[in-house]
Design a protein around this motif. Structure first.
Motif, PDB file in Angstrom:
ATOM      1  N   LEU A 142       0.867  -1.188  -0.122  1.00 16.61           N
ATOM      2  CA  LEU A 142       0.200   0.031   0.019  1.00 16.61           C
ATOM      3  C   LEU A 142       0.828   1.268   0.015  1.00 16.61           C
ATOM      4  O   LEU A 142       0.517   2.046  -0.629  1.00 16.61           O
ATOM      5  CB  LEU A 142      -1.018  -0.088   1.221  1.00 16.61           C
ATOM      6  N   GLN A 143       1.892   1.426   0.786  1.00 15.23           N
ATOM      7  CA  GLN A 143       2.795   2.369   0.817  1.00 15.23           C
ATOM      8  C   GLN A 143       3.537   2.425  -0.435  1.00 15.23           C
ATOM      9  O   GLN A 143       3.789   3.732  -0.930  1.00 15.23           O
ATOM     10  CB  GLN A 143       3.745   2.220   2.044  1.00 15.23           C
ATOM     11  N   SER A 144       4.104   1.582  -0.902  1.00 15.62           N
ATOM     12  CA  SER A 144       4.623   1.628  -2.492  1.00 15.62           C
ATOM     13  C   SER A 144       4.053   2.103  -3.323  1.00 15.62           C
ATOM     14  O   SER A 144       4.323   2.630  -4.323  1.00 15.62           O
ATOM     15  CB  SER A 144       5.635   0.558  -2.587  1.00 15.62           C
ATOM     16  N   LEU A 158      -4.330   6.925   0.249  1.00 13.24           N
ATOM     17  CA  LEU A 158      -5.301   5.728   0.238  1.00 13.24           C
ATOM     18  C   LEU A 158      -6.766   5.693  -0.197  1.00 13.24           C
ATOM     19  O   LEU A 158      -7.114   4.813  -0.424  1.00 13.24           O
ATOM     20  CB  LEU A 158      -5.015   5.286   1.536  1.00 13.24           C
ATOM     21  N   LEU A 159      -7.171   6.828  -0.296  1.00  9.36           N
ATOM     22  CA  LEU A 159      -8.536   7.199  -0.705  1.00  9.36           C
ATOM     23  C   LEU A 159      -8.487   6.736  -2.333  1.00  9.36           C
ATOM     24  O   LEU A 159      -9.509   6.293  -2.817  1.00  9.36           O
ATOM     25  CB  LEU A 159      -8.812   8.533  -0.745  1.00  9.36           C
ATOM     26  N   TRP A 160      -7.203   6.757  -2.829  1.00  6.44           N
ATOM     27  CA  TRP A 160      -7.387   6.405  -4.194  1.00  6.44           C
ATOM     28  C   TRP A 160      -7.395   4.967  -4.505  1.00  6.44           C
ATOM     29  O   TRP A 160      -7.941   4.426  -5.444  1.00  6.44           O
ATOM     30  CB  TRP A 160      -6.050   6.811  -5.016  1.00  6.44           C
ATOM     31  N   VAL A 161      -7.299   4.117  -3.543  1.00 13.59           N
ATOM     32  CA  VAL A 161      -7.328   2.773  -3.646  1.00 13.59           C
ATOM     33  C   VAL A 161      -8.934   2.448  -3.868  1.00 13.59           C
ATOM     34  O   VAL A 161      -9.221   1.567  -4.585  1.00 13.59           O
ATOM     35  CB  VAL A 161      -7.062   2.063  -2.200  1.00 13.59           C
ATOM     36  N   PHE A 162      -9.790   3.163  -3.398  1.00 17.54           N
ATOM     37  CA  PHE A 162     -11.272   2.980  -3.614  1.00 17.54           C
ATOM     38  C   PHE A 162     -11.634   3.831  -4.536  1.00 17.54           C
ATOM     39  O   PHE A 162     -12.705   3.504  -5.357  1.00 17.54           O
ATOM     40  CB  PHE A 162     -11.924   3.428  -2.227  1.00 17.54           C
ATOM     41  N   LEU A 163     -11.135   4.880  -4.917  1.00 21.15           N
ATOM     42  CA  LEU A 163     -11.593   5.856  -5.869  1.00 21.15           C
ATOM     43  C   LEU A 163     -11.379   5.225  -7.380  1.00 21.15           C
ATOM     44  O   LEU A 163     -12.114   5.553  -8.098  1.00 21.15           O
ATOM     45  CB  LEU A 163     -11.144   7.226  -5.643  1.00 21.15           C
ATOM     46  N   GLU A 164     -10.248   4.760  -7.512  1.00 25.86           N
ATOM     47  CA  GLU A 164     -10.087   4.336  -8.827  1.00 25.86           C
ATOM     48  C   GLU A 164     -10.949   3.038  -9.513  1.00 25.86           C
ATOM     49  O   GLU A 164     -11.579   3.450 -10.424  1.00 25.86           O
ATOM     50  CB  GLU A 164      -8.677   3.610  -9.112  1.00 25.86           C
ATOM     51  N   PHE A 186      -0.207 -13.433  -1.845  1.00 26.09           N
ATOM     52  CA  PHE A 186      -1.221 -13.612  -0.957  1.00 26.09           C
ATOM     53  C   PHE A 186      -1.537 -11.966  -0.709  1.00 26.09           C
ATOM     54  O   PHE A 186      -2.791 -11.507  -0.759  1.00 26.09           O
ATOM     55  CB  PHE A 186      -1.200 -14.290   0.419  1.00 26.09           C
ATOM     56  N   ALA A 187      -0.509 -11.062  -0.327  1.00 28.14           N
ATOM     57  CA  ALA A 187      -0.802  -9.885   0.374  1.00 28.14           C
ATOM     58  C   ALA A 187      -1.341  -9.015  -0.928  1.00 28.14           C
ATOM     59  O   ALA A 187      -2.122  -8.139  -0.858  1.00 28.14           O
ATOM     60  CB  ALA A 187       0.789  -9.216   0.606  1.00 28.14           C
ATOM     61  N   ARG A 188      -0.569  -9.103  -2.147  1.00 33.57           N
ATOM     62  CA  ARG A 188      -1.260  -8.302  -3.149  1.00 33.57           C
ATOM     63  C   ARG A 188      -2.657  -8.611  -3.503  1.00 33.57           C
ATOM     64  O   ARG A 188      -3.735  -7.721  -3.921  1.00 33.57           O
ATOM     65  CB  ARG A 188      -0.584  -8.578  -4.640  1.00 33.57           C
ATOM     66  N   HIS A 189      -3.074  -9.924  -3.597  1.00 33.67           N
ATOM     67  CA  HIS A 189      -4.385 -10.250  -3.764  1.00 33.67           C
ATOM     68  C   HIS A 189      -5.476 -10.039  -2.979  1.00 33.67           C
ATOM     69  O   HIS A 189      -6.533  -9.733  -3.403  1.00 33.67           O
ATOM     70  CB  HIS A 189      -4.333 -12.087  -4.427  1.00 33.67           C
ATOM     71  N   ILE A 190      -5.001  -9.829  -1.726  1.00 34.64           N
ATOM     72  CA  ILE A 190      -5.888  -9.748  -0.441  1.00 34.64           C
ATOM     73  C   ILE A 190      -6.116  -8.192  -0.636  1.00 34.64           C
ATOM     74  O   ILE A 190      -7.297  -7.621  -0.485  1.00 34.64           O
ATOM     75  CB  ILE A 190      -5.164  -9.954   0.788  1.00 34.64           C
ATOM     76  N   ILE A 191      -5.120  -7.334  -0.959  1.00 35.65           N
ATOM     77  CA  ILE A 191      -5.907  -5.826  -1.167  1.00 35.65           C
ATOM     78  C   ILE A 191      -6.584  -5.603  -2.386  1.00 35.65           C
ATOM     79  O   ILE A 191      -7.544  -4.864  -2.072  1.00 35.65           O
ATOM     80  CB  ILE A 191      -4.430  -5.179  -1.213  1.00 35.65           C
ATOM     81  N   GLU A 192      -6.303  -6.279  -3.349  1.00 38.53           N
ATOM     82  CA  GLU A 192      -7.168  -6.271  -4.515  1.00 38.53           C
ATOM     83  C   GLU A 192      -8.522  -6.670  -4.415  1.00 38.53           C
ATOM     84  O   GLU A 192      -9.627  -6.080  -4.602  1.00 38.53           O
ATOM     85  CB  GLU A 192      -6.746  -6.974  -5.713  1.00 38.53           C
ATOM     86  N   PHE A 193      -8.565  -7.795  -3.739  1.00 34.86           N
ATOM     87  CA  PHE A 193      -9.990  -8.406  -3.355  1.00 34.86           C
ATOM     88  C   PHE A 193     -10.684  -7.671  -2.385  1.00 34.86           C
ATOM     89  O   PHE A 193     -11.893  -7.168  -2.290  1.00 34.86           O
ATOM     90  CB  PHE A 193      -9.885  -9.768  -2.604  1.00 34.86           C
ATOM     91  N   LEU A 194     -10.096  -6.964  -1.165  1.00 35.25           N
ATOM     92  CA  LEU A 194     -10.948  -6.218  -0.430  1.00 35.25           C
ATOM     93  C   LEU A 194     -11.370  -4.984  -0.821  1.00 35.25           C
ATOM     94  O   LEU A 194     -12.361  -4.299  -0.490  1.00 35.25           O
ATOM     95  CB  LEU A 194      -9.942  -6.031   1.068  1.00 35.25           C
TER      96      LEU A 194
END
Length: 146
Positions: free
Chosen positions: A29-31, A40-46, A114-122
């Protein structure tokens, strides 16, 4: 005094892997989005903006009866496509971007994926819940399968 090796329990190993995956998720998330508060709002806005625009285009220019149902269908189905696309695109670069982390004994390729896919799924699940909540508040019906 005994110097015999005592193997860690399965629960201890699971706790360690959960901590490793959590640390990898924070690093990802930080990178990807930076350390700023609103980044981090961009995670949901995109995915929210992309699926909203796709749903609106199909609702306006399609040959359909009701605009709301078409918007719901295309916005929700595009989120599933977004999830598949992001898992495939970002998964392909996972090894190259995290190669130095594999020098650590606790970090494995599975943890990185797993870390990458969990972020995308959530992310997609939260956006779908947000979309559905707004649509229900706007007068839409709840999905039958809910």
């Amino acid at each position: 005094m005994s110097d015999a090796y005592v193997a860690p329990s399965l629960l201890d190993c699971a706790r360690t892997q959960v901590r490793v995956i959590g640390a990898l998720m924070l690093r990802e998330l930080q990178s990807r989005f930076g350390k700023r508060d609103l980044s981090l709002l961009w995670v949901f806005l995109e995915p929210l903006v992309l699926s909203g625009v796709i749903g609106t285009f199909h609702a306006m220019w399609g040959q359909h009866q009701g605009m709301r149902r078409v918007f719901e269908f295309y916005s929700m189905s595009y989120l599933m496509y977004y999830l598949l696309r992001s898992v495939m695109n970002r998964g392909a670069l996972a090894v190259a971007q995290n190669l130095p982390l594999l020098a650590h004994r606790r970090v494995t390729l599975h943890d990185i994926f797993f870390a990458r896919h969990i972020i995308e799924f959530l992310t997609v699940v939260m956006v779908m819940l947000l979309f559905q909540g707004v649509l229900v508040l706007a007068g839409s019906e709840m999905p039958v399968s809910f």
